[in-house]
Design a protein around this motif. Sequence first.
Motif, PDB file in Angstrom:
ATOM      1  N   LEU A  66       0.825  -1.204   0.000  1.00 38.43           N
ATOM      2  CA  LEU A  66       0.000   0.000   0.000  1.00 38.43           C
ATOM      3  C   LEU A  66       0.858   1.252   0.000  1.00 38.43           C
ATOM      4  O   LEU A  66       0.512   2.256  -0.629  1.00 38.43           O
ATOM      5  N   ALA A  67       2.000   1.213   0.696  1.00 42.67           N
ATOM      6  CA  ALA A  67       2.871   2.384   0.770  1.00 42.67           C
ATOM      7  C   ALA A  67       3.466   2.746  -0.581  1.00 42.67           C
ATOM      8  O   ALA A  67       3.898   3.886  -0.788  1.00 42.67           O
ATOM      9  N   SER A  68       3.492   1.807  -1.518  1.00 44.94           N
ATOM     10  CA  SER A  68       4.050   2.076  -2.848  1.00 44.94           C
ATOM     11  C   SER A  68       3.006   2.592  -3.828  1.00 44.94           C
ATOM     12  O   SER A  68       3.335   2.909  -4.971  1.00 44.94           O
ATOM     13  N   VAL A  69       1.745   2.705  -3.391  1.00 40.84           N
ATOM     14  CA  VAL A  69       0.664   3.175  -4.254  1.00 40.84           C
ATOM     15  C   VAL A  69       0.570   4.692  -4.174  1.00 40.84           C
ATOM     16  O   VAL A  69       0.545   5.251  -3.067  1.00 40.84           O
ATOM     17  N   MET A  71      -0.744   8.340  -3.720  1.00 42.77           N
ATOM     18  CA  MET A  71      -1.803   8.932  -2.915  1.00 42.77           C
ATOM     19  C   MET A  71      -2.021   8.239  -1.573  1.00 42.77           C
ATOM     20  O   MET A  71      -2.761   8.739  -0.733  1.00 42.77           O
ATOM     21  N   ILE A  72      -1.385   7.087  -1.328  1.00 39.15           N
ATOM     22  CA  ILE A  72      -1.565   6.379  -0.063  1.00 39.15           C
ATOM     23  C   ILE A  72      -0.328   6.560   0.808  1.00 39.15           C
ATOM     24  O   ILE A  72       0.799   6.409   0.341  1.00 39.15           O
ATOM     25  N   LYS A  73      -0.544   6.891   2.077  1.00 41.93           N
ATOM     26  CA  LYS A  73       0.548   7.058   3.033  1.00 41.93           C
ATOM     27  C   LYS A  73       0.368   6.067   4.181  1.00 41.93           C
ATOM     28  O   LYS A  73      -0.704   5.970   4.763  1.00 41.93           O
ATOM     29  N   VAL A  74       1.442   5.330   4.482  1.00 39.36           N
ATOM     30  CA  VAL A  74       1.437   4.364   5.575  1.00 39.36           C
ATOM     31  C   VAL A  74       2.510   4.778   6.575  1.00 39.36           C
ATOM     32  O   VAL A  74       3.678   4.940   6.207  1.00 39.36           O
ATOM     33  N   ASP A  75       2.109   4.975   7.821  1.00 36.70           N
ATOM     34  CA  ASP A  75       3.053   5.308   8.878  1.00 36.70           C
ATOM     35  C   ASP A  75       3.083   4.159   9.871  1.00 36.70           C
ATOM     36  O   ASP A  75       2.195   4.013  10.712  1.00 36.70           O
ATOM     37  N   GLU A  76       4.109   3.310   9.759  1.00 34.75           N
ATOM     38  CA  GLU A  76       4.224   2.141  10.614  1.00 34.75           C
ATOM     39  C   GLU A  76       4.383   2.529  12.081  1.00 34.75           C
ATOM     40  O   GLU A  76       3.921   1.830  12.979  1.00 34.75           O
ATOM     41  N   ASN A  77       5.060   3.627  12.339  1.00 37.05           N
ATOM     42  CA  ASN A  77       5.365   4.002  13.708  1.00 37.05           C
ATOM     43  C   ASN A  77       4.140   4.540  14.439  1.00 37.05           C
ATOM     44  O   ASN A  77       3.951   4.291  15.625  1.00 37.05           O
ATOM     45  N   LEU A  78       3.301   5.297  13.726  1.00 39.17           N
ATOM     46  CA  LEU A  78       2.080   5.802  14.342  1.00 39.17           C
ATOM     47  C   LEU A  78       0.912   4.835  14.180  1.00 39.17           C
ATOM     48  O   LEU A  78      -0.136   5.016  14.794  1.00 39.17           O
ATOM     49  N   GLY A  79       1.098   3.815  13.335  1.00 36.35           N
ATOM     50  CA  GLY A  79       0.016   2.871  13.094  1.00 36.35           C
ATOM     51  C   GLY A  79      -1.129   3.480  12.318  1.00 36.35           C
ATOM     52  O   GLY A  79      -2.295   3.176  12.581  1.00 36.35           O
ATOM     53  N   THR A  80      -0.814   4.338  11.333  1.00 35.40           N
ATOM     54  CA  THR A  80      -1.856   5.024  10.572  1.00 35.40           C
ATOM     55  C   THR A  80      -1.762   4.716   9.088  1.00 35.40           C
ATOM     56  O   THR A  80      -0.680   4.441   8.556  1.00 35.40           O
ATOM     57  N   LEU A  81      -2.901   4.784   8.433  1.00 30.63           N
ATOM     58  CA  LEU A  81      -3.023   4.584   6.994  1.00 30.63           C
ATOM     59  C   LEU A  81      -3.945   5.675   6.472  1.00 30.63           C
ATOM     60  O   LEU A  81      -5.023   5.905   7.029  1.00 30.63           O
ATOM     61  N   SER A  82      -3.542   6.386   5.413  1.00 34.11           N
ATOM     62  CA  SER A  82      -4.338   7.527   4.959  1.00 34.11           C
ATOM     63  C   SER A  82      -4.218   7.699   3.457  1.00 34.11           C
ATOM     64  O   SER A  82      -3.296   7.189   2.811  1.00 34.11           O
ATOM     65  N   ASN A 592      10.092   7.532  -4.302  1.00 29.55           N
ATOM     66  CA  ASN A 592      10.304   6.126  -3.969  1.00 29.55           C
ATOM     67  C   ASN A 592      11.055   5.444  -5.106  1.00 29.55           C
ATOM     68  O   ASN A 592      10.637   5.530  -6.271  1.00 29.55           O
ATOM     69  N   ASN A 593      12.133   4.761  -4.771  1.00 27.75           N
ATOM     70  CA  ASN A 593      12.970   4.106  -5.779  1.00 27.75           C
ATOM     71  C   ASN A 593      13.217   2.656  -5.398  1.00 27.75           C
ATOM     72  O   ASN A 593      13.544   2.351  -4.242  1.00 27.75           O
ATOM     73  N   THR A 594      13.067   1.759  -6.372  1.00 23.00           N
ATOM     74  CA  THR A 594      13.383   0.346  -6.189  1.00 23.00           C
ATOM     75  C   THR A 594      14.316  -0.091  -7.310  1.00 23.00           C
ATOM     76  O   THR A 594      14.021   0.117  -8.493  1.00 23.00           O
ATOM     77  N   PHE A 595      15.437  -0.716  -6.930  1.00 25.26           N
ATOM     78  CA  PHE A 595      16.448  -1.151  -7.888  1.00 25.26           C
ATOM     79  C   PHE A 595      16.567  -2.676  -7.830  1.00 25.26           C
ATOM     80  O   PHE A 595      16.845  -3.248  -6.772  1.00 25.26           O
ATOM     81  N   THR A 596      16.349  -3.339  -8.955  1.00 21.24           N
ATOM     82  CA  THR A 596      16.542  -4.783  -9.050  1.00 21.24           C
ATOM     83  C   THR A 596      18.022  -5.057  -9.283  1.00 21.24           C
ATOM     84  O   THR A 596      18.616  -4.548 -10.240  1.00 21.24           O
ATOM     85  N   LEU A 597      18.626  -5.885  -8.431  1.00 16.86           N
ATOM     86  CA  LEU A 597      20.085  -6.041  -8.437  1.00 16.86           C
ATOM     87  C   LEU A 597      20.578  -7.272  -9.184  1.00 16.86           C
ATOM     88  O   LEU A 597      21.791  -7.458  -9.316  1.00 16.86           O
ATOM     89  N   ASN A 598      19.679  -8.148  -9.658  1.00 12.48           N
ATOM     90  CA  ASN A 598      20.132  -9.315 -10.434  1.00 12.48           C
ATOM     91  C   ASN A 598      19.127  -9.618 -11.533  1.00 12.48           C
ATOM     92  O   ASN A 598      18.006  -9.108 -11.549  1.00 12.48           O
TER      93      ASN A 598
END
Length: 705
Positions: A66-69, A71-82, A592-598
């Motif tokens: 969900l955090a990679s979508v 408009m969606i924000k996920v805060d693991e530390n506060l336990g919130t999803l918005s 947000n960046n994701t790099f495939t290494l192999n």
Amino acid sequence: MKNIPVFALLLASSMLCSQIKKDSIQNIEKIEILVKKKLLERKADRMIFNVEASIASQGMDGSETLASVPMIKVDENLGTLSIVGKSSVNVMINGRMLNLSGQALLNYLKSIRSENIAKIEVITTPPAKYEAQGNSGLINIILKKNPNLGFSGSIGSNLIQRTYSGFSDNGILSYQTEKFSSSLKLVYYDSAKRSDENYNIIGATQNYSSSVRKDMWNELTPSISMSYKMNKNSEAGFEYLYAHQRSGMDIVNRTRNISPAGQEENLLTNTFHREKEPTHTLSAYYDLKLDSLGKKLSIMGNFYKNNSDTEVNFATQKLSDNTLQNVKTLSLVAPQIFSAQADLELPFSFGNIETGIKFNQFKNNSDLKYFNLTDNGYISDGNRANLFRYREENYAAYFSYAKNFGDHWETKAGLRYENTVAESYTPSTGSGNSYRYGQWFPSAYVSYKKDKNIFSLAYSRRINRPGMGSLNPFRWYSNPYSYSSGNPLLTPSYINNLELGYTFNNKLTTSLYYMRLKNAFGQVSFQDGLSQISTYLNYYNTNSFGLNVSYTDTFFKFWESTVAVNASRQNSEIFGLDAQPQKGNSFSYSINNTFTLNKTKTLAFFLNYEQSLASRNVNYYYHNFSDLSSGLKVSLMEKQLQINATVTNIFAQRFRGDIYFTDSVHHINNYWDGRSFRLSVNYTFGGQKKKIQKKAIRFEEKDRI
């Protein structure tokens, strides 16, 4: 040849054709058609994020996905999803409303793997079919059809290291046949974190409050779901979830108070807070297909019950005379919800019709007892004890119509009516409040698609009813002088949303929105000598204009990046409260960046950064806040074993803000143990492949508890 009977020739010819047809079918079944799905899709009433098309979303759990979508924000530390631009969000699985919130919701999502998610729908202006409650968006997680006959499942474990160590475990065991489907899920977590909170009030009286707190959670949540297809046209099923929750807080608070005459008082309070919260949720459904064209009747029912048993002991030392007050409070809060609904889907050649009715009932009985410790033991203080009873019933009906015009135009319009009857009563004072009102909630959507361009326009009207906690007049004491309470006289607020969206090439998505929030309520704090009092009031209206832009693309086949920008302007008016409205802007962005290494795409590195610049809203001023997170993802054993390592909030940012009143300014400076290291391991196993569809159940009222 002429000696062979004609019927023998016909029989041989028929057998040969049958074998050719059979071989052709077998060959066709082996053909795999590879079609690359679009990453983003725009429908009339929602944006769709196809998880399979995203490199960044592979090898993750549900909350990380969900955090990679956009408009969606996920805060693991506060336990919130918005959702950006929304005050709250409800989460559905295959159209079924999840009966969880906060940290419990995030832990449940961690038991879902991204490999089992087909797509995620972001609904910023929910249509008439859904509850009109709240300025909330909807997130609908569409799971892939379970491909396993027989037994299948997964097990997973997560370690989190903040100031204190914590962990969570989850396991799923499923069994399916052609007609019967069942699933047993078990989620357990035990975690703790350190919170450092500072709240200062500067006015004629100055009050400086500093708290160091240890928050603790422990929960065991088993759930079971079953469904059975009685025939090709009907199916029934149920889901039962039990949550055995325990939570606690150990708090050390220091308060320094300076009166207008310059007299200083210091308080030292140690608090022991423990809560038991067993929760039962039962949902059931029956589906009946009325014909082969897609007409369907769905009947659903939900029941929720929770008994929150809380004990709070605090000892407050008044340093001026070195006196010590020991207090014990015992509270029992027992909310209960029942809802039933029927939905009818009627696809016709001239358009699709959806209509339905719904009834839900809220009940809440609360009991608070206050005791002072004396030489003779604990003595009840009846002036600070309280009973509260609340009952609310909502009756709703809706109708919506959708039609496509050619390949370019998609339209949808709906109208929902909700009638509410509510009453509250406080036996200790003999006071009560009751009200009855009915409201119409229209919604309309239109989208136009041409080549790589998609335009959409959406409108909806919604209502935000106060939650049970904000209505309860209980005084929750933090020391003998200060407390927070609800307000049974709160009235609902109303929201009008208008949104214009644009999507280009299924990579760039933008939305321009306007929101009018009227008669809004919130929590406010006042200083009265040595006492700090917090309650809820209806006190402001807001006009908001906002712009959301996000772009997601893959570069060089190994680098996926999402850039999102959010900007808004607020103009508020305040009534019934001596406060200074803050006209201003807000601006935030994330990369947000994701790099495939192999080459086998089993090893990936991600680096994410987001920042919210200083902003103003109503009578609040929020300071700059930024967050940098990074980690590795490893997939082994043909993606059956997933290992993720993540570091969050590397800069250990604090949350800071100011609240402006006519006669005082309140300053907030908090840190909620944001920096953390997380290690998760998940293993899946399955049986014979066979696609079976699973029904979903909706339960939308739960978030108001």
